[in-house]
Design a protein around this motif. Sequence first.
Motif, short mmCIF file in Angstrom:
data_model
loop_
_atom_site.label_atom_id
_atom_site.label_comp_id
_atom_site.label_asym_id
_atom_site.label_seq_id
_atom_site.Cartn_x
_atom_site.Cartn_y
_atom_site.Cartn_z
N GLU A 336 0.83 -1.21 0.00
CA GLU A 336 0.00 0.00 0.00
C GLU A 336 0.86 1.25 0.00
O GLU A 336 0.59 2.23 -0.71
CB GLU A 336 -0.94 -0.01 1.21
N GLY A 337 1.92 1.24 0.79
CA GLY A 337 2.81 2.39 0.84
C GLY A 337 3.52 2.65 -0.47
O GLY A 337 3.65 3.80 -0.91
N VAL A 338 3.97 1.57 -1.11
CA VAL A 338 4.63 1.72 -2.41
C VAL A 338 3.65 2.29 -3.43
O VAL A 338 4.00 3.18 -4.23
CB VAL A 338 5.19 0.37 -2.90
N ALA A 339 2.41 1.79 -3.42
CA ALA A 339 1.41 2.30 -4.36
C ALA A 339 1.19 3.79 -4.15
O ALA A 339 1.02 4.54 -5.13
CB ALA A 339 0.09 1.54 -4.19
N ASN A 340 1.19 4.25 -2.92
CA ASN A 340 1.00 5.68 -2.66
C ASN A 340 2.16 6.50 -3.19
O ASN A 340 1.99 7.63 -3.65
CB ASN A 340 0.84 5.92 -1.15
N TYR A 348 -3.10 -2.12 -7.20
CA TYR A 348 -3.70 -2.63 -5.97
C TYR A 348 -2.83 -3.77 -5.46
O TYR A 348 -2.19 -4.49 -6.23
CB TYR A 348 -5.14 -3.09 -6.18
N ALA A 349 -2.76 -3.89 -4.14
CA ALA A 349 -1.92 -4.93 -3.54
C ALA A 349 -2.40 -6.30 -3.98
O ALA A 349 -3.59 -6.61 -3.97
CB ALA A 349 -1.95 -4.81 -2.02
N LEU A 350 -1.45 -7.16 -4.36
CA LEU A 350 -1.77 -8.47 -4.90
C LEU A 350 -1.36 -9.55 -3.91
O LEU A 350 -0.25 -9.54 -3.38
CB LEU A 350 -1.02 -8.66 -6.23
N ASP A 351 -2.26 -10.48 -3.65
CA ASP A 351 -1.96 -11.58 -2.72
C ASP A 351 -2.23 -12.94 -3.36
O ASP A 351 -2.60 -13.90 -2.69
CB ASP A 351 -2.76 -11.43 -1.42
N GLN A 352 -2.03 -13.01 -4.68
CA GLN A 352 -2.26 -14.25 -5.41
C GLN A 352 -1.50 -14.17 -6.73
O GLN A 352 -1.11 -13.10 -7.16
CB GLN A 352 -3.75 -14.45 -5.67
N TRP A 353 -1.32 -15.33 -7.36
CA TRP A 353 -0.58 -15.36 -8.62
C TRP A 353 -1.49 -15.23 -9.84
O TRP A 353 -1.02 -14.96 -10.94
CB TRP A 353 0.25 -16.64 -8.70
N VAL A 354 -2.79 -15.40 -9.64
CA VAL A 354 -3.77 -15.23 -10.71
C VAL A 354 -4.82 -14.24 -10.24
O VAL A 354 -5.51 -14.49 -9.24
CB VAL A 354 -4.45 -16.57 -11.09
N ARG A 408 12.40 1.02 -7.12
CA ARG A 408 13.14 1.76 -6.10
C ARG A 408 12.30 1.87 -4.82
O ARG A 408 12.81 1.68 -3.71
CB ARG A 408 13.52 3.16 -6.59
N ALA A 409 10.99 2.11 -4.99
CA ALA A 409 10.11 2.18 -3.82
C ALA A 409 10.00 0.80 -3.15
O ALA A 409 9.96 0.70 -1.92
CB ALA A 409 8.73 2.67 -4.24
N ILE A 410 9.97 -0.27 -3.94
CA ILE A 410 9.94 -1.62 -3.37
C ILE A 410 11.24 -1.89 -2.62
O ILE A 410 11.24 -2.41 -1.49
CB ILE A 410 9.72 -2.66 -4.49
N GLY A 411 12.37 -1.53 -3.23
CA GLY A 411 13.65 -1.71 -2.58
C GLY A 411 13.75 -0.92 -1.28
O GLY A 411 14.28 -1.42 -0.27
N ASP A 412 13.25 0.31 -1.29
CA ASP A 412 13.25 1.13 -0.07
C ASP A 412 12.47 0.45 1.04
O ASP A 412 12.89 0.45 2.21
CB ASP A 412 12.65 2.50 -0.35
N SER A 413 11.32 -0.14 0.69
CA SER A 413 10.49 -0.80 1.69
C SER A 413 11.20 -2.01 2.28
O SER A 413 11.19 -2.22 3.50
CB SER A 413 9.15 -1.21 1.07
N ILE A 414 11.82 -2.81 1.42
CA ILE A 414 12.56 -3.98 1.91
C ILE A 414 13.70 -3.54 2.81
O ILE A 414 13.95 -4.12 3.88
CB ILE A 414 13.09 -4.80 0.72
N SER A 415 14.41 -2.50 2.39
CA SER A 415 15.55 -2.00 3.16
C SER A 415 15.12 -1.48 4.53
O SER A 415 15.75 -1.77 5.55
CB SER A 415 16.25 -0.89 2.37
N GLN A 416 14.02 -0.73 4.56
CA GLN A 416 13.53 -0.18 5.83
C GLN A 416 13.06 -1.28 6.76
O GLN A 416 13.22 -1.20 7.98
CB GLN A 416 12.41 0.81 5.56
N SER A 417 12.45 -2.32 6.20
CA SER A 417 11.89 -3.39 7.03
C SER A 417 12.96 -4.35 7.53
O SER A 417 12.88 -4.83 8.67
CB SER A 417 10.85 -4.18 6.23
N LEU A 418 13.95 -4.66 6.70
CA LEU A 418 14.92 -5.71 7.04
C LEU A 418 16.34 -5.20 7.23
O LEU A 418 17.22 -5.97 7.59
CB LEU A 418 14.91 -6.78 5.94
#
Length: 554
Positions: A336-340, A348-354, A408-418
């Motif tokens: 959600e944060g990355v989408a913003n 929209y956030a995806l929680d499935q492969w199809v 880059r936003a996805i990478g930032d989120s991973i970096s901040q979390s882990l």
Amino acid sequence: MRMTVAALAAAGLAVTTAACSGDESDVDGEGGGSGGTVNMQIGEIRSLVPGGSGESEGYRIMKNVYDGLVYYDRETGEPENLVAEDISSEDNTVWTIKIKDGLTFQNGEPVNADAFIRSWDRTALASNSLPLNYFFATFEGYAEMNPDPLPEDQWADPEVPEWAPIDVTHLSGVTAVDDLTIEVKLSAPFIGFPTMLGYEAFYPVAEECLADLEACEAKPIGNGPFMFEEPYDIESGGTAVRWEDYAGDMPAHIDAVNWKVYLEGDDCWADFLTGDIDVCRPTAADYENAMNDPDLESRHIQQDDPSILMLAFPLYDPQYQDVNVRRAISMAIDREGVANVVGPERFYALDQWVPESILGGGTHSCGEYCTYDPEAAAALLEEAGGWPEGEKMQIWVNDAADNVDIFRAIGDSISQSLGIEYELVTLDFPEFLATREEHGVDGPFRSGWSPDYNLNENYLEPIYGGGASVNDQGYENAEYDAKIAEAGSAATLDEAVALYAEAEAILANDMPSVPVFGERFNYFYTERLENVYVHPIYSGPGGDCELREVTIAE
């Protein structure tokens, strides 16, 4: 595939509102139409000969220059006969395809059984190294045309496989019963076979094209409503005109379409604002201004898009072989944060492969592992042995401007979390595709998918099937492959869809990639266009519309 909100239950699709200009009844079904030239954006293409593209940009051109056996209905996603007169089977293993009489290529050659067979044989032959080769894996005779390659130390290029001469160059399961009838024998029943036949892999090819492939790549010889009179330039684009002798069922109504190429992170928005491009999607940087522009509001098409965006893993790299590492990275992404950051309502956030809009989708199979939870992510990573101290995570992405911003936003989120440092590795699109396919990446990589047809199988087998040496992730699971095979042999489509969903559950447990976003595209078009419709299956990224329907007001 592209779509949105009202359920179309028969097709398993969902369609939302789209601001469209004009009325479908305004389009003259006999062709001719309003004339004029539509100016479209496009990225770099890989090929314009069927079987050689396998990516969105080449396909966008080919599906207007070529007619396939079927064409997917814009509202339902269902395959409807185009070049085919009839497609039938009594056992879902042996299929009979009857071709309409009187159709030709743009050079006058007949579109007959041989035109399809020569195309399929070319794509299915291993030594041609074509990206859509795998579409013929279920045809009888495929194995004989696809032996193991030579040892790697015998390849001239260490990244390009080579084979000893292959004696078998024809799919034994494909027979021309007569000039206009093809019989296809599959190695196992597949009830979804007709749904595949509108895709590029199954287009016909003219004899003249195979006699000079280099010339055909620049100036394809199609059988569709648009044709090239001058060669297409991979760096600048080109113009296809309406083919006046087109005898098919889906003619063009404009005089021509001009495709302009945008490379190395460039985008079409500035040219759209000056009227030089007729359909365009604003990038993340321009999104907010575009959405709040009252002049553009009436020429805005917004739809949920069955295209999905994933962060895939190189399972051939020891760093990513523990599933808890992959799960931790997934749970570290604040979707959600990355989408913003990159533009609300674009994803929209995806929680499935199809995705839910596809027949058999909507299983929510990723569950808790697609839920943002930094603490749980850190615990999973620690359980897997942690991240190597001082090592950066390489995130690989093709260099379109939107992709760089998003990842880059996805990478930032991973970096901040882990607490993992990362860097983006950017490549142009053809090089990115080749590097992925050759297992040359050493970190998570962008994986996007737009369906070729409306069936959950299309999100599963083509991406994750074929074995570790074939798919981009290096994924292999015998249970998964067996379930895919069982589904393909199902007696009914409903039974097959349910079994494919079981295969998705196996995939979710292994997590060779993580679903990140389902896309919502926001396209804008100039006021000179009418009858602007986004096709649920055929639309490409960056801004697109159905060129067989669009007309020009001026």
